[in-house]
Motif scaffolding. Structure first.
Motif, PDB file in Angstrom:
ATOM      1  N   VAL A 208       1.771   2.122  -3.627  1.00 29.53           N
ATOM      2  CA  VAL A 208       0.837   2.438  -4.519  1.00 29.53           C
ATOM      3  C   VAL A 208      -0.089   3.786  -4.335  1.00 29.53           C
ATOM      4  O   VAL A 208      -0.468   4.027  -2.919  1.00 29.53           O
TER       5      VAL A 208
ATOM      6  N   MET B 272       0.788  -1.336   0.008  1.00 28.16           N
ATOM      7  CA  MET B 272       0.085   0.011   0.020  1.00 28.16           C
ATOM      8  C   MET B 272       0.602   1.377   0.129  1.00 28.16           C
ATOM      9  O   MET B 272       0.405   2.355  -0.689  1.00 28.16           O
ATOM     10  N   GLN B 273       1.876   1.151   0.682  1.00 26.73           N
ATOM     11  CA  GLN B 273       2.791   2.305   0.701  1.00 26.73           C
ATOM     12  C   GLN B 273       3.591   2.677  -0.580  1.00 26.73           C
ATOM     13  O   GLN B 273       3.805   3.680  -1.182  1.00 26.73           O
TER      14      GLN B 273
ATOM     15  N   ARG C 108       6.392  11.954   5.243  1.00 27.71           N
ATOM     16  CA  ARG C 108       6.201  11.032   6.418  1.00 27.71           C
ATOM     17  C   ARG C 108       5.869   9.784   6.055  1.00 27.71           C
ATOM     18  O   ARG C 108       6.274   8.837   6.655  1.00 27.71           O
ATOM     19  N   TYR C 109       4.789   9.592   5.093  1.00 28.62           N
ATOM     20  CA  TYR C 109       4.515   8.234   5.170  1.00 28.62           C
ATOM     21  C   TYR C 109       4.834   7.340   3.663  1.00 28.62           C
ATOM     22  O   TYR C 109       4.381   6.388   3.488  1.00 28.62           O
ATOM     23  N   ARG C 110       5.448   8.354   2.732  1.00 30.82           N
ATOM     24  CA  ARG C 110       5.768   7.854   1.278  1.00 30.82           C
ATOM     25  C   ARG C 110       7.472   7.637   1.454  1.00 30.82           C
ATOM     26  O   ARG C 110       8.103   8.520   1.357  1.00 30.82           O
ATOM     27  N   PRO C 111       7.931   6.294   1.258  1.00 37.04           N
ATOM     28  CA  PRO C 111       9.368   6.152   1.376  1.00 37.04           C
ATOM     29  C   PRO C 111      10.322   6.860   0.119  1.00 37.04           C
ATOM     30  O   PRO C 111      11.155   7.202   0.238  1.00 37.04           O
TER      31      PRO C 111
ATOM     32  N   ASP D 175       3.729  16.082   5.281  1.00 37.74           N
ATOM     33  CA  ASP D 175       2.987  14.849   5.640  1.00 37.74           C
ATOM     34  C   ASP D 175       2.951  13.498   4.612  1.00 37.74           C
ATOM     35  O   ASP D 175       3.141  12.581   5.255  1.00 37.74           O
TER      36      ASP D 175
ATOM     37  N   HIS E  71       3.656   1.793  10.141  1.00 44.06           N
ATOM     38  CA  HIS E  71       3.443   3.001  10.151  1.00 44.06           C
ATOM     39  C   HIS E  71       2.760   3.498  11.336  1.00 44.06           C
ATOM     40  O   HIS E  71       2.404   4.650  11.614  1.00 44.06           O
TER      41      HIS E  71
ATOM     42  N   ASN F 288      -2.680   7.975   1.894  1.00 50.74           N
ATOM     43  CA  ASN F 288      -1.246   8.026   2.128  1.00 50.74           C
ATOM     44  C   ASN F 288      -0.597   6.495   2.253  1.00 50.74           C
ATOM     45  O   ASN F 288       0.770   6.452   2.610  1.00 50.74           O
ATOM     46  N   GLY F 289      -1.150   5.735   1.688  1.00 51.26           N
ATOM     47  CA  GLY F 289      -0.678   4.292   1.828  1.00 51.26           C
ATOM     48  C   GLY F 289      -0.459   3.652   3.255  1.00 51.26           C
ATOM     49  O   GLY F 289       0.067   2.815   3.102  1.00 51.26           O
TER      50      GLY F 289
ATOM     51  N   PHE G  47      -2.933   6.585  -5.401  1.00 51.93           N
ATOM     52  CA  PHE G  47      -4.133   6.848  -6.145  1.00 51.93           C
ATOM     53  C   PHE G  47      -4.431   8.442  -5.960  1.00 51.93           C
ATOM     54  O   PHE G  47      -4.787   8.831  -4.998  1.00 51.93           O
TER      55      PHE G  47
ATOM     56  N   LYS H 214       3.976   6.290  13.912  1.00 50.12           N
ATOM     57  CA  LYS H 214       3.917   7.497  13.263  1.00 50.12           C
ATOM     58  C   LYS H 214       2.383   7.999  13.369  1.00 50.12           C
ATOM     59  O   LYS H 214       2.390   9.225  13.724  1.00 50.12           O
TER      60      LYS H 214
END
Lengths: 293, 260
Positions: A76, A73-74, A100-103, A97, B6, B80-81, A78, B9
């Motif tokens: 993909v 999920m991280q 922080r969540y997308r590598p 923001d 996650h 945000n995945g 959309f 966080k």
């Protein structure tokens, strides 16, 4: 990332939004997802992005089920025409923001795009025009560098110069950091040069999935005198006909052999290629046109 | 691919954001508090509650509201995945953290104000109110209204740790029930949403009664038959009453479709 979809179906109560969707995306390419309004594009893309579950069938990405899978999920992303009317955060904090969540998120690239789209970083997103909000979405989409990036009509609100920037940046970034892009659109004639492959969705089913070049060579328009054209076309699949006096043009879906082309030329018939837009219109629109006549 | 967890966080982000909202809420409460102190000093108005007691009677609704808002973080994180599970774990940890921080902060602020502004504060016996009203109204609506307004209260001066703990527990329950209601509305239609509100009120009344029995506080007549339950059983039932909404929220959000 390899994407495999098998016999995917989606029901909304009694309505069947998607049926028997099966295909595989094996290469890091730009895929165009075409389909008319209500064809099921957004439903399908939201399943790919784990926003919802399918009613039947399966999706795997690199052999794993993506739904509720943190690793997949991280990777993909959309993006759709999101309503930002309540978003009081500014561009800067929203980008932080996402970071922080997308590598793979590249903040420098995001800032470069924000500058190119002339967006004010300190302004709350809700104060942006619709087109500027779309541009923000596009910037996030490119800068996140997710292995699978899905754009669902996000560019619709953008003006022509902004769309042009997007197309250029997309091709450049795809060359530098190849990944799977899936772009759904109505702007077929404008975007056809971006696509490597095209997937045509019609009434919840996949009508075709092909390489763009080989797909467009399958469409042809035969023009000439009425009787000759009819005779030449014979039993080939006809998409559409246009007639003016004795001159007739028939849109064909199917390939012509070298001999056929020569024969046409001898008979004084003209064979020209169809654009992706023409094929899209006639492959998905034909039925209704006849029904309403 | 890199394995990314996650939820810590999410927990930290949600905690910090909701803590900022809590400070905003405290700001408003402080303005009211000082206005009342000013009125008492200059115009001989009503007695003033301590800041801690003022927060005690209002923070439940604050927690209910931010619990309701909690569901809006779900689409944000999935976009945000982040998985629904990581969102759930993060939001739950954040709400526990907030339920503990709020009473402690209120206690500290209240102590500082008491040390600076030296007036006679009213030591309201919040629990006794329940019986005063009970005799007059005595119907189910009266009970429901009271259950929402009045939470089990332990006086700070008798056992401060228990007092803060019970306060935290109240807040946590209100947050969970707000979250439960909004998750029901998010997943289902209006009717099930309304059912979830009724269910939440029942869970709240039952939970409060169990806490009151465990603490030996006055309870509604309606539940007087339960008053003789041994503490060990009531503590176990309290745990179940907390876990029930937690479990329902997870079931509601586990595979929910993200609205676009």
């Amino acid at each position: 990332m390899n994407v495999k979809v098998e016999n995917l179906g989606l029901h909304y109560g009694r309505d069947e939004a998607l049926k028997n969707i099966t295909f595989e995306l094996t290469e890091k390419k730009i895929y165009g997802l075409l389909g008319r309004n209500g064809a099921g594009k957004t439903s399908f893309l939201s399943i790919l992005a784990s926003f919802r579950e399918a009613t039947s069938g399966s999706i795997t990405m690199d052999g794993e089920v993506p739904f509720e899978n943190a690793n997949i999920m991280q990777q993909v992303l959309f993006l759709y025409n999101k309503d930002y009317k309540d978003e009081s955060d500014n561009v800067k904090s929203l980008l932080e923001d996402v970071q922080r969540y997308r590598p793979n998120f590249d903040i420098d690239y995001a800032e470069h795009l924000i500058k190119r789209f002339k967006l004010d970083k300190k302004k709350p997103l809700k104060k942006f025009s619709k087109g500027m909000q779309s541009a923000f979405n596009v910037a996030v989409g490119l800068a996140t560098r997710a292995e699978i990036t899905i754009f669902d009509e996000v560019y619709l609100g953008m003006d022509a110069p902004s769309r042009d920037i997007f197309y250029k940046e997309l091709l450049q970034d795809q060359a530098d950091h190849p990944r799977v892009f899936i772009l759904s659109t109505h702007l077929v004639s404008e975007m056809d040069y971006l696509f490597d492959e095209v997937i045509l969705l019609h009434k919840g089913e996949i009508l075709l999935h092909e390489d763009v070049d080989s797909f467009t060579t399958k469409g042809a328009k035969v023009t000439g005198s009425k009787d000759l054209v009819d005779e030449f076309v014979g039993s080939k699949k006809q998409l559409n006909t246009e007639q003016l006096g004795d001159t007739k043009a028939i849109f064909i879906y199917g390939e012509f052999s070298q001999e056929e082309r020569k024969a046409a030329s001898h008979a004084g018939l003209e064979i020209s290629n169809l654009s992706l837009q023409d094929l899209f219109i006639h492959l998905t629109g034909e039925e209704e046109e006849y029904e309403t006549k | 691919m890199k394995q990314n967890n996650h939820f810590p966080k999410v927990a930290l982000d949600m905690y910090m954001m909701q803590l900022a909202w809590t400070l905003g809420f405290f700001g408003i409460m402080l303005i009211i508090h000082f206005w009342r102190i000013g009125r008492l000093t200059f115009f001989q108005g009503d007695e003033v509650d301590t800041f801690y007691n003022s927060v005690f009677t209002t923070a439940n609704i604050f927690m209910l509201v931010i619990g309701i808002i909690c569901i809006h973080f779900l689409p944000h994180y999935v976009e945000n995945g982040v998985t629904r599970k990581d969102y759930f774990k993060g939001a739950l940890l954040a709400s526990i953290g907030l339920s503990i921080s709020l009473p402690v902060l209120a206690f500290i602020i209240s102590s500082i104000i008491k040390a600076i502004v030296n007036i006679n504060y009213r030591e309201a016996d919040i629990n006794s109110v329940i019986q005063e009203i009970d005799g007059d109204i005595g119907d189910i609506i009266g009970d429901i209204v009271q259950a929402i307004i009045l939470s089990p209260h332990v006086d700070l001066s008798s056992n401060w740790l228990l007092a803060l703990g019970v306060f935290s527990l109240n807040l946590f329950m209100y947050y969970l029930l707000g979250w439960l209601i909004s998750a029901s509305f998010y997943k289902y239609d209006f009717i099930i949403g309304i059912v979830s509100i009724v269910a939440s009120i029942l869970i709240l009344m039952f939970g409060d009664t169990m806490i009151r029995i465990a603490l030996d506080l006055p309870i509604f007549d309606r539940f007087s038959a339960l008053a003789s339950l041994p503490t060990s059983i009531t503590l176990f039932v309290i745990l179940l009453v907390i876990l029930l909404p937690v479990w329902i929220i997870r079931q509601l959000t586990k595979r929910v479709t993200i609205k676009m």
